[in-house]
Design a protein around this motif. Structure first.
Motif, PDB file in Angstrom:
ATOM      1  N   GLN A 169     -71.132 -39.609  -5.920  1.00  0.00           N
ATOM      2  CA  GLN A 169     -70.042 -40.509  -5.561  1.00  0.00           C
ATOM      3  C   GLN A 169     -68.998 -39.813  -4.690  1.00  0.00           C
ATOM      4  O   GLN A 169     -68.651 -38.664  -4.928  1.00  0.00           O
ATOM      5  N   ASP A 170     -68.469 -40.564  -3.704  1.00  0.00           N
ATOM      6  CA  ASP A 170     -67.446 -40.041  -2.800  1.00  0.00           C
ATOM      7  C   ASP A 170     -66.060 -40.384  -3.359  1.00  0.00           C
ATOM      8  O   ASP A 170     -65.500 -41.430  -3.060  1.00  0.00           O
ATOM      9  N   GLY A 171     -65.491 -39.491  -4.166  1.00  0.00           N
ATOM     10  CA  GLY A 171     -64.148 -39.682  -4.711  1.00  0.00           C
ATOM     11  C   GLY A 171     -64.123 -40.674  -5.861  1.00  0.00           C
ATOM     12  O   GLY A 171     -65.114 -41.306  -6.175  1.00  0.00           O
ATOM     13  N   PRO A 172     -62.969 -40.743  -6.501  1.00  0.00           N
ATOM     14  CA  PRO A 172     -61.692 -40.068  -6.242  1.00  0.00           C
ATOM     15  C   PRO A 172     -61.711 -38.610  -6.705  1.00  0.00           C
ATOM     16  O   PRO A 172     -62.773 -38.101  -7.088  1.00  0.00           O
ATOM     17  N   GLU A 173     -60.530 -38.000  -6.701  1.00  0.00           N
ATOM     18  CA  GLU A 173     -60.467 -36.568  -7.025  1.00  0.00           C
ATOM     19  C   GLU A 173     -60.917 -36.295  -8.445  1.00  0.00           C
ATOM     20  O   GLU A 173     -61.583 -35.294  -8.717  1.00  0.00           O
ATOM     21  N   SER A 174     -60.542 -37.133  -9.390  1.00  0.00           N
ATOM     22  CA  SER A 174     -61.008 -37.012 -10.767  1.00  0.00           C
ATOM     23  C   SER A 174     -61.104 -38.414 -11.350  1.00  0.00           C
ATOM     24  O   SER A 174     -60.510 -39.359 -10.832  1.00  0.00           O
ATOM     25  N   PHE A 175     -61.842 -38.528 -12.442  1.00  0.00           N
ATOM     26  CA  PHE A 175     -62.154 -39.851 -12.981  1.00  0.00           C
ATOM     27  C   PHE A 175     -62.633 -39.709 -14.409  1.00  0.00           C
ATOM     28  O   PHE A 175     -62.814 -38.596 -14.929  1.00  0.00           O
ATOM     29  N   GLY A 176     -62.868 -40.823 -15.071  1.00  0.00           N
ATOM     30  CA  GLY A 176     -63.319 -40.805 -16.453  1.00  0.00           C
ATOM     31  C   GLY A 176     -64.822 -40.646 -16.576  1.00  0.00           C
ATOM     32  O   GLY A 176     -65.545 -40.455 -15.592  1.00  0.00           O
ATOM     33  N   PHE A 177     -65.297 -40.761 -17.822  1.00  0.00           N
ATOM     34  CA  PHE A 177     -66.704 -40.517 -18.149  1.00  0.00           C
ATOM     35  C   PHE A 177     -67.348 -41.804 -18.644  1.00  0.00           C
ATOM     36  O   PHE A 177     -66.694 -42.647 -19.258  1.00  0.00           O
ATOM     37  N   ARG A 178     -68.640 -41.936 -18.396  1.00  0.00           N
ATOM     38  CA  ARG A 178     -69.367 -43.170 -18.706  1.00  0.00           C
ATOM     39  C   ARG A 178     -69.407 -43.473 -20.204  1.00  0.00           C
ATOM     40  O   ARG A 178     -69.205 -44.611 -20.634  1.00  0.00           O
ATOM     41  N   GLY A 179     -69.713 -42.482 -21.033  1.00  0.00           N
ATOM     42  CA  GLY A 179     -69.830 -42.707 -22.469  1.00  0.00           C
ATOM     43  C   GLY A 179     -68.465 -42.854 -23.124  1.00  0.00           C
ATOM     44  O   GLY A 179     -67.473 -42.291 -22.661  1.00  0.00           O
ATOM     45  N   ASN A 180     -68.420 -43.589 -24.235  1.00  0.00           N
ATOM     46  CA  ASN A 180     -67.145 -43.719 -24.948  1.00  0.00           C
ATOM     47  C   ASN A 180     -67.050 -42.615 -25.999  1.00  0.00           C
ATOM     48  O   ASN A 180     -67.822 -41.650 -25.970  1.00  0.00           O
ATOM     49  N   ALA A 181     -66.126 -42.738 -26.930  1.00  0.00           N
ATOM     50  CA  ALA A 181     -65.895 -41.673 -27.909  1.00  0.00           C
ATOM     51  C   ALA A 181     -67.116 -41.411 -28.786  1.00  0.00           C
ATOM     52  O   ALA A 181     -67.287 -40.310 -29.310  1.00  0.00           O
ATOM     53  N   ARG A 182     -67.990 -42.425 -28.930  1.00  0.00           N
ATOM     54  CA  ARG A 182     -69.237 -42.253 -29.683  1.00  0.00           C
ATOM     55  C   ARG A 182     -70.414 -42.014 -28.750  1.00  0.00           C
ATOM     56  O   ARG A 182     -71.572 -42.088 -29.171  1.00  0.00           O
ATOM     57  N   ASN A 183     -70.126 -41.742 -27.488  1.00  0.00           N
ATOM     58  CA  ASN A 183     -71.131 -41.552 -26.445  1.00  0.00           C
ATOM     59  C   ASN A 183     -71.993 -42.795 -26.252  1.00  0.00           C
ATOM     60  O   ASN A 183     -73.162 -42.708 -25.859  1.00  0.00           O
ATOM     61  N   LEU A 184     -71.413 -43.964 -26.505  1.00  0.00           N
ATOM     62  CA  LEU A 184     -72.104 -45.225 -26.245  1.00  0.00           C
ATOM     63  C   LEU A 184     -71.797 -45.695 -24.831  1.00  0.00           C
ATOM     64  O   LEU A 184     -70.676 -45.541 -24.345  1.00  0.00           O
ATOM     65  N   ASP A 185     -72.797 -46.252 -24.177  1.00  0.00           N
ATOM     66  CA  ASP A 185     -72.571 -46.963 -22.920  1.00  0.00           C
ATOM     67  C   ASP A 185     -72.149 -48.374 -23.317  1.00  0.00           C
ATOM     68  O   ASP A 185     -72.954 -49.158 -23.826  1.00  0.00           O
ATOM     69  N   LEU A 186     -70.889 -48.702 -23.094  1.00  0.00           N
ATOM     70  CA  LEU A 186     -70.362 -49.978 -23.572  1.00  0.00           C
ATOM     71  C   LEU A 186     -71.004 -51.171 -22.876  1.00  0.00           C
ATOM     72  O   LEU A 186     -70.943 -52.288 -23.398  1.00  0.00           O
ATOM     73  N   ASN A 187     -71.637 -50.946 -21.723  1.00  0.00           N
ATOM     74  CA  ASN A 187     -72.352 -52.047 -21.084  1.00  0.00           C
ATOM     75  C   ASN A 187     -73.772 -52.178 -21.606  1.00  0.00           C
ATOM     76  O   ASN A 187     -74.663 -52.687 -20.925  1.00  0.00           O
ATOM     77  N   ARG A 188     -73.998 -51.718 -22.811  1.00  0.00           N
ATOM     78  CA  ARG A 188     -75.226 -52.000 -23.551  1.00  0.00           C
ATOM     79  C   ARG A 188     -74.862 -52.457 -24.976  1.00  0.00           C
ATOM     80  O   ARG A 188     -75.721 -52.565 -25.831  1.00  0.00           O
ATOM     81  N   ASP A 189     -73.585 -52.740 -25.202  1.00  0.00           N
ATOM     82  CA  ASP A 189     -73.092 -52.914 -26.568  1.00  0.00           C
ATOM     83  C   ASP A 189     -72.561 -54.321 -26.848  1.00  0.00           C
ATOM     84  O   ASP A 189     -72.014 -54.567 -27.910  1.00  0.00           O
ATOM     85  N   TYR A 190     -72.743 -55.241 -25.919  1.00  0.00           N
ATOM     86  CA  TYR A 190     -72.089 -56.540 -26.098  1.00  0.00           C
ATOM     87  C   TYR A 190     -72.702 -57.362 -27.221  1.00  0.00           C
ATOM     88  O   TYR A 190     -71.996 -58.060 -27.944  1.00  0.00           O
ATOM     89  N   ILE A 191     -73.999 -57.282 -27.399  1.00  0.00           N
ATOM     90  CA  ILE A 191     -74.622 -58.117 -28.422  1.00  0.00           C
ATOM     91  C   ILE A 191     -74.669 -57.393 -29.764  1.00  0.00           C
ATOM     92  O   ILE A 191     -74.553 -58.009 -30.817  1.00  0.00           O
ATOM     93  N   LYS A 192     -74.813 -56.069 -29.744  1.00  0.00           N
ATOM     94  CA  LYS A 192     -74.943 -55.346 -31.012  1.00  0.00           C
ATOM     95  C   LYS A 192     -73.603 -54.941 -31.602  1.00  0.00           C
ATOM     96  O   LYS A 192     -73.508 -54.691 -32.801  1.00  0.00           O
ATOM     97  N   ASN A 193     -72.550 -54.827 -30.765  1.00  0.00           N
ATOM     98  CA  ASN A 193     -71.192 -54.606 -31.276  1.00  0.00           C
ATOM     99  C   ASN A 193     -71.059 -53.371 -32.166  1.00  0.00           C
ATOM    100  O   ASN A 193     -70.403 -53.402 -33.212  1.00  0.00           O
ATOM    101  N   ASP A 194     -71.651 -52.266 -31.749  1.00  0.00           N
ATOM    102  CA  ASP A 194     -71.514 -51.043 -32.535  1.00  0.00           C
ATOM    103  C   ASP A 194     -70.121 -50.437 -32.413  1.00  0.00           C
ATOM    104  O   ASP A 194     -69.593 -49.870 -33.375  1.00  0.00           O
ATOM    105  N   SER A 195     -69.538 -50.504 -31.232  1.00  0.00           N
ATOM    106  CA  SER A 195     -68.245 -49.860 -30.990  1.00  0.00           C
ATOM    107  C   SER A 195     -67.090 -50.784 -31.359  1.00  0.00           C
ATOM    108  O   SER A 195     -67.213 -52.013 -31.306  1.00  0.00           O
ATOM    109  N   ARG A 196     -65.969 -50.168 -31.689  1.00  0.00           N
ATOM    110  CA  ARG A 196     -64.760 -50.977 -31.906  1.00  0.00           C
ATOM    111  C   ARG A 196     -64.299 -51.607 -30.596  1.00  0.00           C
ATOM    112  O   ARG A 196     -63.702 -52.690 -30.606  1.00  0.00           O
ATOM    113  N   ASN A 197     -64.602 -50.957 -29.478  1.00  0.00           N
ATOM    114  CA  ASN A 197     -64.284 -51.552 -28.172  1.00  0.00           C
ATOM    115  C   ASN A 197     -64.961 -52.909 -28.038  1.00  0.00           C
ATOM    116  O   ASN A 197     -64.332 -53.910 -27.667  1.00  0.00           O
ATOM    117  N   ALA A 198     -66.273 -52.947 -28.321  1.00  0.00           N
ATOM    118  CA  ALA A 198     -67.030 -54.188 -28.170  1.00  0.00           C
ATOM    119  C   ALA A 198     -66.584 -55.240 -29.182  1.00  0.00           C
ATOM    120  O   ALA A 198     -66.541 -56.439 -28.874  1.00  0.00           O
TER     121      ALA A 198
END
Length: 581
Positions: free
Chosen positions: A153-182
Motif C-alpha cells: 500500500q502507498d501510504g499513509p505514514e502509519s496506520f492500524g492493523f487488520r485484526g482486532n484485540a482477539r486477532n479476529l477479522d471483523l469482516n468475517r464476524d457479522y453472523i457469528k458475533n464472536d467479538s464485542r465489536n460485532a
C-alpha cells in the motif's frame, strides 16, 4: 499556502479546506497522515460541541475495552432511531476502519461530516436523510498502529492493523458475533435499520488505473423491488456521477484468471461479511475499495466523493428507496422458498469498460523465475467480461416456526441481538416437528476466525414427536428477520450456526457398547427382527469389506437397534411446518 499545497497534492477534484481550526489531521499533514483513534474521536467531540445537528454517542463495547462511538448527523436534531424512522427519513450508515490499515474512509468521513454541517448546500441535502457514522469500527486494530503491515500500500505514514484485540477479522464476524465489536454493531444496526450501508476499504490485488472499485450487494440476493432499483437506477447514477468527478469506477477487481483482462467476477457476500449480513434485512450495501497503489491523498478524496455522490442520490431518491424497501419486506414475508447456497452462472456474461495496464512477465530478481508485473507505461481501455449472475443451488421451504431448546444459549443470545421475535414455552410440551439428522459434512483442518468451519453438509429429515421443556423457544418465521433465521438455523446454509460450529456437541456419540456383551444382544435382535437381518445382509452386499469386519457388522446392528442414542447427529433446532403460533 495550505490551500495551495493541498490543491497541488490532490490530483482529483480537491476539497477546499475550511477556515479556522476545523482542519483534520489528514489535511494538516498535507494528505500524508491518517487520524489516530484519539484524534478522530476528539474531532467528532469538537463537532458535537460546535453543532447541535451532530451527536456523538458511545454505543457499546469493543474487545479493546474502549467504547464504539457513533456520530449521527440529523438536521432536525432528532437522534432517536425510532423517531427518525417514524418521520420516514432515509438512514445511511457509514462504517469506517473495520480494517484500520485501510483508513481512507476514516479521514473522508471526518471531512464530510464537517462540510455537511458547515455548508448551506450540504445541510439542504440532508432534508430527508440522516447520516450515521461509525468513525472507527475496529478500535482495537486502530490502537495497534504500525507502518508495515500493509506491504502493498502507498501510504499513509502509519496506520492500524487488520485484526482486532482477539486477532479476529471483523469482516468475517457479522453472523457469528464472536467479538464485542460485532455484538455492538448488531445492536446499532437493528436499532437504526439503515436503508443504505457503506463499508469503506482499500483493495489488494492487481494494478490498474481506477482509484475506486465497488462491491454492491449481490443483485440476485436482493428482493425484486430493491434489485430493480439498485441495478437500473442507483448503480448507473453512482457510476455516472463518479465519472463526472473524474473518478471512473469499476466493480471490485476479482479476476477470473490471472489478470483482470480475463474478466471480473462479481463478489458473493455471504452473511459473515458486512454487506452479506445487511442484505438479510433488505438493506442495500456497498463496500468501497480504493486502489492500494494510488497515493493516499487520492484514495481519501475518492472515498469523500463517493460518499458525497451517494448522499445526493439518496436525498433525491428518498421516496423511491422507501417504496422499494417496503415492498421488498412485504415480498420476503410472503416468500415460501429461501435459497441457502449459490453458484456463479458463467453462461451469463456482461461487459464493462476497464482501465488497466498491460500485464507482462519478466525474470524475478529474487528467484530468477518468471514473475508478473503491470506496465504502467502501457495503459489501456478495453471491454472485458463481467460475470455477476448467481443461481441458487440449494433452497428450503420456510417452516411456520423453528423450535430452539434453551440449552443452546449462544445461539439464543445471537437471535436476541438481532431482535428476533421469540416466545418461551410456559410448560413442558410435546410437539410434532420436522427433525434433521446430519448425514455428512466436511470440516476444515485449520482454524478460521476462531472456528473449524463445516461445509458440504447433507441432512435427512423425519417427523418426530419430541418433548420440550418450559423455557424452550418458539421462533415464528413470519417476521422481518425471516431470512436471517433461515440462513442461520438451516444447517446447510453457507454461514449457518451449524457450519460455524455452534452445535458441534451433537456430532459426538456419548454411549457405545462392549463387543463381547453386545454379540449376544445383536444375535437376539437378528433372530427377533427379520427385517433387520435383511438390512444387515444388504449392507454387507453393498460393502464387501464389511463381510470380513465383525466390528462393522455389530456397529450396523447397534445403529439400527433401540440401544443407539437417537440424539446422535440429530440437529437440535427443529421445524414446525403445519401449526401456527
Amino acid at each position: 499556502m495550505l490551500v495551495t499545497l493541498l490543491s497541488l497534492i490532490l490530483q482529483i477534484n480537491p476539497i477546499t479546506p475550511p477556515p479556522g481550526n476545523w482542519l483534520t489531521p489528514y489535511e494538516k499533514s498535507y494528505g500524508k497522515k491518517t487520524a489516530t483513534y484519539k484524534e478522530c474521536i476528539s474531532y467528532y467531540q469538537a463537532l458535537d460541541n460546535a453543532f447541535e445537528e451532530l451527536k456523538l454517542i458511545e454505543y457499546g463495547a469493543t474487545d479493546s475495552g474502549k467504547p464504539l462511538h457513533v456520530a449521527v448527523v440529523s438536521m432536525d436534531k432528532d437522534f432517536n432511531p425510532t423517531s427518525v424512522r417514524r418521520k420516514n427519513k432515509r438512514v445511511i450508515l457509514i462504517q469506517n476502519g473495520i480494517h484500520p490499515g485501510e483508513p481512507e474512509g476514516i479521514d473522508a468521513s471526518m471531512m464530510l461530516a464537517r462540510d455537511y454541517l458547515q455548508k448551506k448546500e450540504g445541510r439542504a441535502l440532508l432534508k430527508e436523510v440522516v447520516l450515521v457514522f461509525i468513525p472507527i469500527y475496529n478500535v482495537d486494530g486502530a490502537l495497534n498502529r504500525n507502518s508495515y503491515s500493509r506491504a502493498n500500500q502507498d501510504g499513509p505514514e502509519s496506520f492500524g492493523f487488520r485484526g482486532n484485540a482477539r486477532n479476529l477479522d471483523l469482516n468475517r464476524d457479522y453472523i457469528k458475533n464472536d467479538s464485542r465489536n460485532a455484538q455492538t454493531f448488531t445492536v446499532l444496526f437493528q436499532e437504526w435499520q439503515p436503508d443504505i450501508f457503506v463499508d469503506t476499504h482499500t483493495s489488494n490485488g492487481a494494478d490498474y488505473q481506477h482509484t475506486m472499485t465497488l462491491i454492491a450487494t449481490q443483485k440476485d440476493k436482493l428482493q425484486a423491488p430493491l434489485r430493480e432499483y439498485l441495478t437500473s437506477q442507483l448503480l448507473p447514477q453512482l457510476y455516472g456521477n463518479m465519472q463526472k468527478q473524474q473518478l471512473p469506477m469499476c466493480p471490485y477487481v476479482d479476476s477470473k484468471g490471472e489478470t483482470p483482462d480475463s474478466g471480473l467476477i462479481g463478489f458473493l457476500e455471504t452473511p459473515r461479511y458486512s454487506t452479506g449480513y445487511t442484505t438479510l434485512f433488505n438493506t442495500i450495501g456497498f463496500v468501497t475499495e480504493t486502489h492500494m497503489l494510488k497515493p493516499f491523498a487520492n484514495r481519501v478524496q475518492a472515498q469523500y466523493h463517493f460518499l458525497d455522490v451517494l448522499i445526493r442520490i439518496v436525498q433525491k431518491d428518498a421516496a423511491k428507496i422507501a417504496a422499494a424497501r417496503q415492498q421488498s419486506v412485504k415480498e420476503m414475508l410472503s416468500q415460501k422458498q429461501f435459497p441457502l447456497t449459490w453458484q456463479l452462472d458463467t453462461t451469463v456474461v456482461d461487459t464493462l469498460t476497464f482501465l488497466g495496464y498491460e500485464a507482462k512477465h519478466k525474470p524475478s530478481e529474487v528467484s530468477g523465475l518468471s514473475r508478473l508485473y503491470y506496465d504502467r507505461q502501457a495503459p489501456f481501455s478495453k471491454k472485458i467480461n463481467y460475470y455477476n449472475t448467481y443461481r441458487a443451488t440449494l433452497s428450503v421451504a420456510k417452516p411456520v416456526a423453528y423450535v430452539v431448546p434453551q440449552a443452546w444459549e449462544e445461539v439464543i443470545d445471537r437471535l436476541r441481538l438481532n431482535r428476533v421475535k421469540m416466545r418461551q414455552l410456559r410448560r413442558d410440551t410435546s410437539l410434532t416437528a420436522e427433525v434433521y439428522y446430519i448425514t455428512d459434512y466436511k470440516t476444515s483442518t485449520r482454524s478460521y476466525e476462531g472456528h473449524y468451519l463445516h461445509s458440504g453438509g447433507q441432512v435427512r429429515s423425519e417427523k418426530q414427536r419430541l418433548n420440550y421443556f418450559a423455557g424452550d423457544y418458539i421462533v415464528p418465521t413470519n417476521q422481518p428477520a425471516a431470512r436471517f433465521l433461515v440462513e442461520t438455523l438451516e444447517p446447510q446454509a453457507t454461514d449457518s450456526y451449524f457450519n460455524w460450529g455452534f452445535f458441534d456437541e451433537i456430532l459426538q456419540q456419548k454411549e457405545y457398547f462392549s463387543n463381547y456383551v453386545f454379540e449376544d444382544i445383536a444375535a437376539q435382535l437378528l433372530q427377533q427382527d427379520a427385517n433387520l437381518k435383511k438390512q444387515l445382509q444388504e449392507f454387507i452386499t453393498k460393502n464387501p469389506e464389511a463381510a470380513k469386519n465383525a466390528q462393522a457388522q455389530l456397529d450396523f446392528v447397534y445403529r439400527h437397534s433401540p440401544y443407539y442414542e437417537k440424539s446422535h447427529l440429530r440437529y437440535p433446532v427443529t421445524r414446525i411446518v403445519n401449526k401456527t403460533f
